[in-house]
Design a protein around this motif. Structure first.
Motif, PDB file in Angstrom:
ATOM      1  N   HIS A  57       0.844  -1.181   0.000  1.00 17.04           N
ATOM      2  CA  HIS A  57       0.000   0.000   0.000  1.00 17.04           C
ATOM      3  C   HIS A  57       0.883   1.235   0.000  1.00 17.04           C
ATOM      4  O   HIS A  57       2.080   1.172   0.334  1.00 17.04           O
ATOM      5  CB  HIS A  57      -0.989  -0.006   1.167  1.00 17.04           C
ATOM      6  N   LEU A  58       0.301   2.349  -0.397  1.00 13.71           N
ATOM      7  CA  LEU A  58       1.024   3.611  -0.513  1.00 13.71           C
ATOM      8  C   LEU A  58       0.628   4.551   0.610  1.00 13.71           C
ATOM      9  O   LEU A  58      -0.528   4.558   1.060  1.00 13.71           O
ATOM     10  CB  LEU A  58       0.732   4.275  -1.861  1.00 13.71           C
ATOM     11  N   SER A  59       1.583   5.366   1.047  1.00 13.66           N
ATOM     12  CA  SER A  59       1.305   6.427   2.010  1.00 13.66           C
ATOM     13  C   SER A  59       2.085   7.667   1.588  1.00 13.66           C
ATOM     14  O   SER A  59       3.019   7.585   0.784  1.00 13.66           O
ATOM     15  CB  SER A  59       1.699   6.001   3.432  1.00 13.66           C
ATOM     16  N   ALA A  60       1.663   8.829   2.128  1.00  8.86           N
ATOM     17  CA  ALA A  60       2.331  10.084   1.766  1.00  8.86           C
ATOM     18  C   ALA A  60       2.351  11.011   2.966  1.00  8.86           C
ATOM     19  O   ALA A  60       1.459  10.974   3.829  1.00  8.86           O
ATOM     20  CB  ALA A  60       1.607  10.743   0.596  1.00  8.86           C
ATOM     21  N   GLU A  61       3.383  11.862   3.022  1.00 11.12           N
ATOM     22  CA  GLU A  61       3.460  12.882   4.070  1.00 11.12           C
ATOM     23  C   GLU A  61       4.210  14.097   3.553  1.00 11.12           C
ATOM     24  O   GLU A  61       5.026  13.993   2.620  1.00 11.12           O
ATOM     25  CB  GLU A  61       4.131  12.343   5.330  1.00 11.12           C
ATOM     26  N   GLY A  90       7.865  19.001   4.776  1.00 17.54           N
ATOM     27  CA  GLY A  90       8.118  20.186   5.591  1.00 17.54           C
ATOM     28  C   GLY A  90       7.710  20.013   7.037  1.00 17.54           C
ATOM     29  O   GLY A  90       8.496  20.298   7.951  1.00 17.54           O
ATOM     30  N   ASN A  91       6.492  19.519   7.288  1.00 18.88           N
ATOM     31  CA  ASN A  91       5.995  19.407   8.665  1.00 18.88           C
ATOM     32  C   ASN A  91       5.725  17.976   9.098  1.00 18.88           C
ATOM     33  O   ASN A  91       5.277  17.741  10.228  1.00 18.88           O
ATOM     34  CB  ASN A  91       4.721  20.244   8.827  1.00 18.88           C
ATOM     35  N   GLY A  92       5.941  17.016   8.234  1.00 19.77           N
ATOM     36  CA  GLY A  92       5.733  15.618   8.589  1.00 19.77           C
ATOM     37  C   GLY A  92       4.284  15.208   8.677  1.00 19.77           C
ATOM     38  O   GLY A  92       3.982  14.119   9.183  1.00 19.77           O
ATOM     39  N   GLN A  93       3.360  16.051   8.198  1.00 14.22           N
ATOM     40  CA  GLN A  93       1.930  15.751   8.271  1.00 14.22           C
ATOM     41  C   GLN A  93       1.552  14.640   7.291  1.00 14.22           C
ATOM     42  O   GLN A  93       1.953  14.644   6.141  1.00 14.22           O
ATOM     43  CB  GLN A  93       1.122  17.014   7.964  1.00 14.22           C
ATOM     44  N   LYS A  94       0.753  13.682   7.781  1.00 16.29           N
ATOM     45  CA  LYS A  94       0.250  12.627   6.928  1.00 16.29           C
ATOM     46  C   LYS A  94      -0.762  13.206   5.945  1.00 16.29           C
ATOM     47  O   LYS A  94      -1.608  14.026   6.325  1.00 16.29           O
ATOM     48  CB  LYS A  94      -0.414  11.521   7.746  1.00 16.29           C
ATOM     49  N   LEU A  95      -0.698  12.807   4.714  1.00 11.77           N
ATOM     50  CA  LEU A  95      -1.570  13.317   3.672  1.00 11.77           C
ATOM     51  C   LEU A  95      -2.534  12.229   3.212  1.00 11.77           C
ATOM     52  O   LEU A  95      -2.258  11.032   3.351  1.00 11.77           O
ATOM     53  CB  LEU A  95      -0.735  13.831   2.493  1.00 11.77           C
ATOM     54  N   VAL A  96      -3.641  12.678   2.645  1.00  8.91           N
ATOM     55  CA  VAL A  96      -4.702  11.758   2.233  1.00  8.91           C
ATOM     56  C   VAL A  96      -4.509  11.345   0.781  1.00  8.91           C
ATOM     57  O   VAL A  96      -4.276  12.193  -0.096  1.00  8.91           O
ATOM     58  CB  VAL A  96      -6.090  12.415   2.414  1.00  8.91           C
ATOM     59  N   LEU A  97      -4.608  10.043   0.539  1.00  6.56           N
ATOM     60  CA  LEU A  97      -4.558   9.494  -0.814  1.00  6.56           C
ATOM     61  C   LEU A  97      -5.911   8.895  -1.157  1.00  6.56           C
ATOM     62  O   LEU A  97      -6.522   8.193  -0.334  1.00  6.56           O
ATOM     63  CB  LEU A  97      -3.473   8.416  -0.934  1.00  6.56           C
ATOM     64  N   LYS A  98      -6.377   9.166  -2.349  1.00  5.18           N
ATOM     65  CA  LYS A  98      -7.636   8.615  -2.834  1.00  5.18           C
ATOM     66  C   LYS A  98      -7.350   7.724  -4.041  1.00  5.18           C
ATOM     67  O   LYS A  98      -6.602   8.104  -4.938  1.00  5.18           O
ATOM     68  CB  LYS A  98      -8.597   9.734  -3.244  1.00  5.18           C
ATOM     69  N   GLY A  99      -7.977   6.571  -4.041  1.00  4.07           N
ATOM     70  CA  GLY A  99      -7.763   5.654  -5.149  1.00  4.07           C
ATOM     71  C   GLY A  99      -7.328   4.288  -4.654  1.00  4.07           C
ATOM     72  O   GLY A  99      -7.304   4.016  -3.444  1.00  4.07           O
ATOM     73  N   PRO A 100      -6.929   3.399  -5.563  1.00  5.99           N
ATOM     74  CA  PRO A 100      -6.539   2.022  -5.190  1.00  5.99           C
ATOM     75  C   PRO A 100      -5.133   1.963  -4.611  1.00  5.99           C
ATOM     76  O   PRO A 100      -4.216   1.383  -5.205  1.00  5.99           O
ATOM     77  CB  PRO A 100      -6.638   1.265  -6.519  1.00  5.99           C
ATOM     78  N   THR A 101      -4.943   2.606  -3.449  1.00  7.20           N
ATOM     79  CA  THR A 101      -3.608   2.684  -2.851  1.00  7.20           C
ATOM     80  C   THR A 101      -3.388   1.647  -1.754  1.00  7.20           C
ATOM     81  O   THR A 101      -2.314   1.619  -1.155  1.00  7.20           O
ATOM     82  CB  THR A 101      -3.365   4.088  -2.285  1.00  7.20           C
ATOM     83  N   HIS A 102      -4.395   0.832  -1.451  1.00  8.48           N
ATOM     84  CA  HIS A 102      -4.261  -0.213  -0.442  1.00  8.48           C
ATOM     85  C   HIS A 102      -4.564  -1.574  -1.081  1.00  8.48           C
ATOM     86  O   HIS A 102      -5.369  -1.675  -2.000  1.00  8.48           O
ATOM     87  CB  HIS A 102      -5.201   0.028   0.737  1.00  8.48           C
ATOM     88  N   ILE A 152      -2.601  -3.451  -2.887  1.00  9.52           N
ATOM     89  CA  ILE A 152      -2.102  -3.525  -4.265  1.00  9.52           C
ATOM     90  C   ILE A 152      -1.364  -4.848  -4.441  1.00  9.52           C
ATOM     91  O   ILE A 152      -0.343  -5.086  -3.793  1.00  9.52           O
ATOM     92  CB  ILE A 152      -1.163  -2.344  -4.583  1.00  9.52           C
ATOM     93  N   ILE A 153      -1.854  -5.714  -5.299  1.00  9.66           N
ATOM     94  CA  ILE A 153      -1.248  -7.028  -5.529  1.00  9.66           C
ATOM     95  C   ILE A 153      -0.395  -6.964  -6.801  1.00  9.66           C
ATOM     96  O   ILE A 153      -0.887  -6.593  -7.867  1.00  9.66           O
ATOM     97  CB  ILE A 153      -2.308  -8.125  -5.676  1.00  9.66           C
ATOM     98  N   VAL A 154       0.879  -7.323  -6.666  1.00  8.67           N
ATOM     99  CA  VAL A 154       1.800  -7.323  -7.811  1.00  8.67           C
ATOM    100  C   VAL A 154       2.470  -8.689  -7.887  1.00  8.67           C
ATOM    101  O   VAL A 154       3.040  -9.163  -6.901  1.00  8.67           O
ATOM    102  CB  VAL A 154       2.868  -6.215  -7.691  1.00  8.67           C
ATOM    103  N   ASP A 155       2.383  -9.328  -9.029  1.00  9.82           N
ATOM    104  CA  ASP A 155       3.028 -10.632  -9.222  1.00  9.82           C
ATOM    105  C   ASP A 155       4.544 -10.493  -9.181  1.00  9.82           C
ATOM    106  O   ASP A 155       5.104  -9.409  -9.429  1.00  9.82           O
ATOM    107  CB  ASP A 155       2.606 -11.244 -10.559  1.00  9.82           C
ATOM    108  N   LEU A 193       6.290   3.194  -0.172  1.00 11.06           N
ATOM    109  CA  LEU A 193       5.716   1.898  -0.521  1.00 11.06           C
ATOM    110  C   LEU A 193       5.862   1.003   0.699  1.00 11.06           C
ATOM    111  O   LEU A 193       6.980   0.731   1.154  1.00 11.06           O
ATOM    112  CB  LEU A 193       6.427   1.289  -1.726  1.00 11.06           C
ATOM    113  N   ILE A 194       4.732   0.554   1.235  1.00  9.96           N
ATOM    114  CA  ILE A 194       4.713  -0.216   2.473  1.00  9.96           C
ATOM    115  C   ILE A 194       4.313  -1.660   2.188  1.00  9.96           C
ATOM    116  O   ILE A 194       3.357  -1.925   1.444  1.00  9.96           O
ATOM    117  CB  ILE A 194       3.729   0.396   3.489  1.00  9.96           C
ATOM    118  N   ALA A 195       5.059  -2.597   2.771  1.00  8.40           N
ATOM    119  CA  ALA A 195       4.737  -4.015   2.619  1.00  8.40           C
ATOM    120  C   ALA A 195       3.545  -4.387   3.486  1.00  8.40           C
ATOM    121  O   ALA A 195       3.108  -3.619   4.348  1.00  8.40           O
ATOM    122  CB  ALA A 195       5.943  -4.870   2.976  1.00  8.40           C
TER     123      ALA A 195
END
Length: 432
Positions: free
Chosen positions: A361-365, A368-380, A382-385, A411-413
């Motif tokens: 899954h994807l994350s973003a921050e 500058g301030n380390g704030q967690k940001l919101v992601l919209k879409g198929p970001t969790h 995610i299956i990759v062969d 990119l988080i496992a």
């Protein structure tokens, strides 16, 4: 046994297979040729965790190499592999000379196969020529065409999985480039077997000329020492057995492919006289012996090859399990929303470098301030062969500040560990 310089010549270095008092190399050579041929034919069928053992995949621009999948962005690994392979080639040539030509080269194996088939059809094999009845020749040419088709198919298996190759071929769905390659290589191999064979080795192959540059006192050569010449009964068996039509009694010649047929022919004759054969494999033309291998040139090449091989293995083992690339979408422009946030459209490419399926899954921050940001879409989820690259389209929501900001994407496992990280610059948009 003494050398022309007055020293002693060590006994020849030979593999051995009994036949009376002398021993033949032919059975070993043919077994080795079969082994190499079967390896080349079967290697594309082998898999590691459902990934081809060795294959170039143009659709994903990747190289499957003994369990590892190298993508085009990892060309530095391919460069290391190519350099290590080049040094190995030079090292084996420096030590074993043209034994490759006589024992392992596909051209020699195909020529041997062509001449074996001709003899089975009771055609006369005289040097580079085949003579006999027309209908027998016609059958032989059909055989050559079948061998050419097999060789061409085998080559394509290193680019197209064999199962997919046959499925597409039988259903008429093979890509035009692949089909054209199949036809051209089949025709080339057929022409080679029907009209050239040993002529390629004698007149066109650059390896024989190149190898002469590397010959030194340590190189393994097929040789008839001057001290053995007085025992020669001039029967001509060695000349008749030579597929390159040379006379080994005249000394070292670049046309010699070190196949050992003259050695076996001589030993058969001398066996009847209860004497040892005259011809043998020697390290160096002057018979310096195996200890001559340990010279500065050989040791330097061996050290370079080992260093590059270790570096390549470490680079493959230590590379990250996955990579992440992120870029702003060129299809949809970023814009400011009514609630004051800014929405930016991104494309991400996730490459699974392992050989098994994985979930990310994807994350973003904000950097500058380390704030967690919101992601919209198929970001969790995610299956990759394994060995595959997958594109993900998503939207990033950031507070509108009127200033540029830099965002980190991770990119988080599935187990929560961070596998890769990249960043992107967000430019403020005034339009609503």
């Amino acid at each position: 046994m003494s050398s022309p310089k007055g020293g002693s010549i060590p006994p020849p270095f030979n593999l051995q297979a009994k036949t009376g008092n002398n021993r033949l190399l032919g059975p070993y050579r043919r077994s080795f040729q079969w082994l190499i041929s079967l390896l080349i034919l079967l290697l594309p069928w082998a898999h590691v965790d459902s990934v081809s053992l060795l294959r170039v995949d143009f659709t994903t621009l990747s190289l499957h190499l003994f369990g590892a999948t190298l993508r085009i962005e990892e060309l530095y690994l391919l460069l290391l592999f190519s350099l290590a392979l080049a040094l190995f080639f030079l090292l084996t040539t420096l030590i074993f000379g043209r034994v490759w030509c006589g024992w392992a080269c596909p051209q020699t194996t195909l020529s041997d196969l062509a001449e074996w088939a001709a003899r089975k059809l009771k055609l006369k094999v005289s040097g580079f020529r085949l003579a006999g009845a027309v209908w027998r020749k016609a059958l032989l040419h059909i055989f050559f065409l079948m061998v050419g088709l097999l060789v061409a198919s085998n080559l394509l298996w290193y680019f197209i999985e064999p199962e997919r190759f046959f499925r597409q071929l039988f259903h008429g769905q093979l890509h035009p480039v692949a089909l054209g390659t199949l036809i051209v290589i089949t025709a080339t191999v057929y022409f080679d077997l029907a009209f050239l064979r040993r002529i390629i080795c004698r007149d066109f192959c650059p390896y024989g000329r190149f190898q002469t540059v590397l010959v030194d006192t340590s190189t393994l050569v097929l040789h008839l020492p001057a001290t053995e010449a007085p025992r020669c009964i001039k029967c001509g068996a060695c000349v008749r057995a030579c597929p390159m039509e040379i006379d080994i009694r005249r000394g070292y010649q670049i046309e010699c492919i070190n196949c050992g047929r003259c050695l076996d022919a001589c030993r058969r004759v001398m066996n009847k006289r209860k004497e040892p054969g005259l011809i043998g494999y020697y390290f160096g033309i002057n018979g310096e012996g195996p200890r001559a291998i340990f010279n500065p040139r050989t040791l330097l090449l061996a050290s370079g090859f080992m260093a590059l091989s270790i570096l390549l293995v470490c680079a493959i083992k230590l590379r990250p399990e996955a990579t992440l690339k992120v870029a702003l979408s060129h299809q949809v422009a970023s814009r400011r929303l009514k609630d004051g946030d800014q929405v930016s459209f991104f494309n991400a490419w996730i490459n699974n470098r392992t050989t098994t399926k994985a979930e990310y899954h994807l994350s973003a921050e904000d950097q500058g301030n380390g704030q967690k940001l919101v992601l919209k879409g198929p970001t969790h989820g995610i299956i990759v062969d394994g060995g595959q690259n997958q594109k993900v389209d998503f939207v990033l929501l950031t507070p509108f500040t009127g200033e540029e900001s830099r965002v980190s994407f991770r990119l988080i496992a599935k187990d929560g560990s961070k596998l890769a990280e990249t960043d992107a610059l967000i430019t403020p948009r005034q339009s609503r």
